[in-house]
Design an enzyme around this catalytic site. Sequence first.
Site, PDB file in Angstrom:
ATOM      1  CG  ASP A  41       0.318 -47.455   7.897  1.00 15.13           C
ATOM      2  OD1 ASP A  41       1.302 -48.219   7.914  1.00 15.13           O
ATOM      3  OD2 ASP A  41       0.006 -46.752   8.880  1.00 15.13           O
TER       4      ASP A  41
HETATM    5  C1  BGC Z   1       2.396 -47.805  11.091  1.00 20.37           C
HETATM    6  C2  BGC Z   1       3.346 -46.965  10.268  1.00 20.37           C
HETATM    7  C3  BGC Z   1       4.623 -47.722  10.017  1.00 20.37           C
HETATM    8  C4  BGC Z   1       4.285 -49.033   9.343  1.00 20.37           C
HETATM    9  C5  BGC Z   1       5.493 -49.856   8.974  1.00 20.37           C
HETATM   10  C6  BGC Z   1       2.228 -49.202  10.540  1.00 20.37           C
HETATM   11  O1  BGC Z   1       1.564 -50.017  11.437  1.00 20.37           O
HETATM   12  O2  BGC Z   1       1.145 -47.159  11.158  1.00 20.37           O
HETATM   13  O3  BGC Z   1       3.592 -45.763  10.944  1.00 20.37           O
HETATM   14  O4  BGC Z   1       5.499 -46.946   9.255  1.00 20.37           O
HETATM   15  O5  BGC Z   1       3.462 -49.797  10.206  1.00 20.37           O
HETATM   16  O6  BGC Z   1       6.120 -50.388  10.067  1.00 20.37           O
END
Ligand code: BGC
Length: 716
Positions: free
Chosen positions: A265
């Site tokens: 993530d």
């Molecule tokens: C979130 C994810 C997301 C990623 C990219 C993160 O902060 O937890 O769900 O896909 O950002 O935007």
Amino acid sequence: MAKEFIEKLVKEMTIEEKLAQMTQLSPDFFDTDESVDLTGPAKEMNIDTDCIKNVGSTLNAFGAEKLIKMQEKYLKENPHKIPLIFMADVIHGYKTIFPIPLAMGCSFNPDACKKAAEVAAKESSAAGIHLTFAPMADLVRDPRWGRVMESPGEDPYLNSLMTAAAVKGFQGEDLKENGKIAACVKHFAGYGAPEGGRDYNTVDISTGMLYEFYLPAYKAAVDVGVKMVMTSFNILDRIPSTANKKLVREILREKWGFDGVVISDFNSVGETLIHGVSENGEEAAAKCIEAGVDIEMMSTCYINFAKKLIEEGKLPMELVDEAVTRILELKDELGLFENPYKDANPEKEKELLLCKEHREAARDVAAQSIVLLKNDGVLPLKKGLKVGIAGPFATSRNVLGGWAGKDIENVVSLYEGISSKIPGTMIKTAMTSELGAMQEGIFDVEDRVDEACEQLADCDVIIAAVGESPSDVGEGASKAYLRLSPNQEKMIFELKKLGKPVIVVVFSGRPMEIKPVLGHADALVQAWFLGTESGNAIADVLFGDYNPSGRLSMSFPQTVGQIPVYYNCYGTGRPSDGTLQRYVSRYLDCPNEPLFCFGYGLSYSNFVYSGFKVEKDGEKIIASVSIENNSDIPGKETVQLYIRDVASSVVRPLKELKGFQQIWLEGGESKTVSFEITKDMLKFWNYDLEYVFEPGEFDIMIGRNSEDVMVERIKI
Ligand code: BGC
Ligand code: BGC
């Protein structure tokens, strides 16, 4: 076995080029706009700008024209002509926005979820996107957590069906086809169980609970061929998921056979330092690559430190080669080596986004996602009544929910939806100023209650459109209080005193604490955030053009102090029978049961259940029930099957959803619904983590929701 050309490519690449493929950076690093200062973000992230020509992917850049340009520029500079892959958060629609996933869970209709994903894939692939960071399969039990809006809900079976359907909708049969994008199931694993509902907080669940409740929906995505898995921010058994070898390499890759790409993530490789399991970037890179995380999103430990680790013999080169091979294979499956632009096409983009067909699909799915929670005979509304609509969501188009962009001009507000339903009829509005967003430090809506009461005094029916700000749901939006803001509650109390029927429509991204207003509402409609067609779908339900069929995918608490409250809980040694008995598991000041349970939802039809039986048919065990629509309104009923294993080697949930069927019944019509009870339905993870069937007694339950069931005990 990788294709020959990929093997050859991997052999030709330098370590630096490989580590850059394993790195994902934001679009500002690649921007074609000359005026953008490339060294800004690069400096902050502490990387050498020269490596950007090899960085393998970017996130959340949108628009065919822009992405075509970015790809053109990138390919000119990339020494191996390996195309860039464009990933993005396309969660519940791209431009035609569908209901938030928690609401789509309430449709109890995997086809609705699949349709939403298909439309999102068509629009976003025309806009140049290759992969979406969706679906989110995290099981949720705590509405304080803002991200419950992105989950299908609290049940592993329903979540698995919805997650698999979304993956199929995004990916189709062949990723090379126009209108298909790769899916990424997230956040592996257990991100939906942060302590106290506070985002990014500690997760500590037993292994049994992990296997039984949390893992199945991710597994369902893997089983239908999801192309990517994203690790979560949280720790699991004291190790951050992103550095958790047992989770990623053992469970996901070895046990489940997942051979696609794993991505971290946002900055979660870097955050292993902050969690305190990596001393420095070098250790973070080693741990996360060893765990099996192929792409590092938005931190730069791999690119900065993995080369040294390999040279010093601390990290096997094969692990890097495997990761790069998987990334290149994904690009190949998308057809990017032959056509790096895939179906990015500015004209098609214009044609498809928000087209009639997509909006119709969004309206249909939105109607299916609405849950009628109370109706004292005031709904459906008759046309010709003088309608008053009050509250911050009366005229607001700000009802898309999280991850839906800020483009609200195409949204149909409640007022607009009702206006087109009853053209020419007078509709009054009151107290319509926008609800403050806690994210911006504003906690309520302006108190214009007295004025609202005056303005709406002569209406025949009043609709109170209330809820929470869409900015206060989603990531980083946890709440400790779940009641409607004081001025919204006051508005409902005072409007009710006018002596007119009051219909409360709740716009929210989570189950809120609605008990304080329930007694003042003649009807209560849970409208979530329904997306582009919000107002039309709600009007369809209010006026009976759509007979409500949504069923709650998550329990509604009586009060925050009950949380977590969910239907599929384990039994205790001292269950309460609801009386004032002392030494049992209960609250002194609140029932154990939620205000509205999982599976709950009303219809305008009156469905009567009878003749429940469980019978043996040869080897087969069949549970059946007859359902009659004892009204003249045709409607859809969701017949739910729950099972309890009465005694087994470990404690089992008191009820588990094991099947459901949606049936359509004309007025006066009856149908028999039957379910085969298979041994597979009765299997569970025992203490040694074997998936087993243990013979014995089982309670077979069928009903209209998780509380209102008929039970028969059988021995198998
Ligand atoms: C979130 C994810 C997301 C990623 C990219 C993160 O902060 O937890 O769900 O896909 O950002 O935007
Ligand atoms: C209590 C114990 C106590 C025992 C004997 C139980 O109900 O949980 O703390 O020692 O009774 O009185």
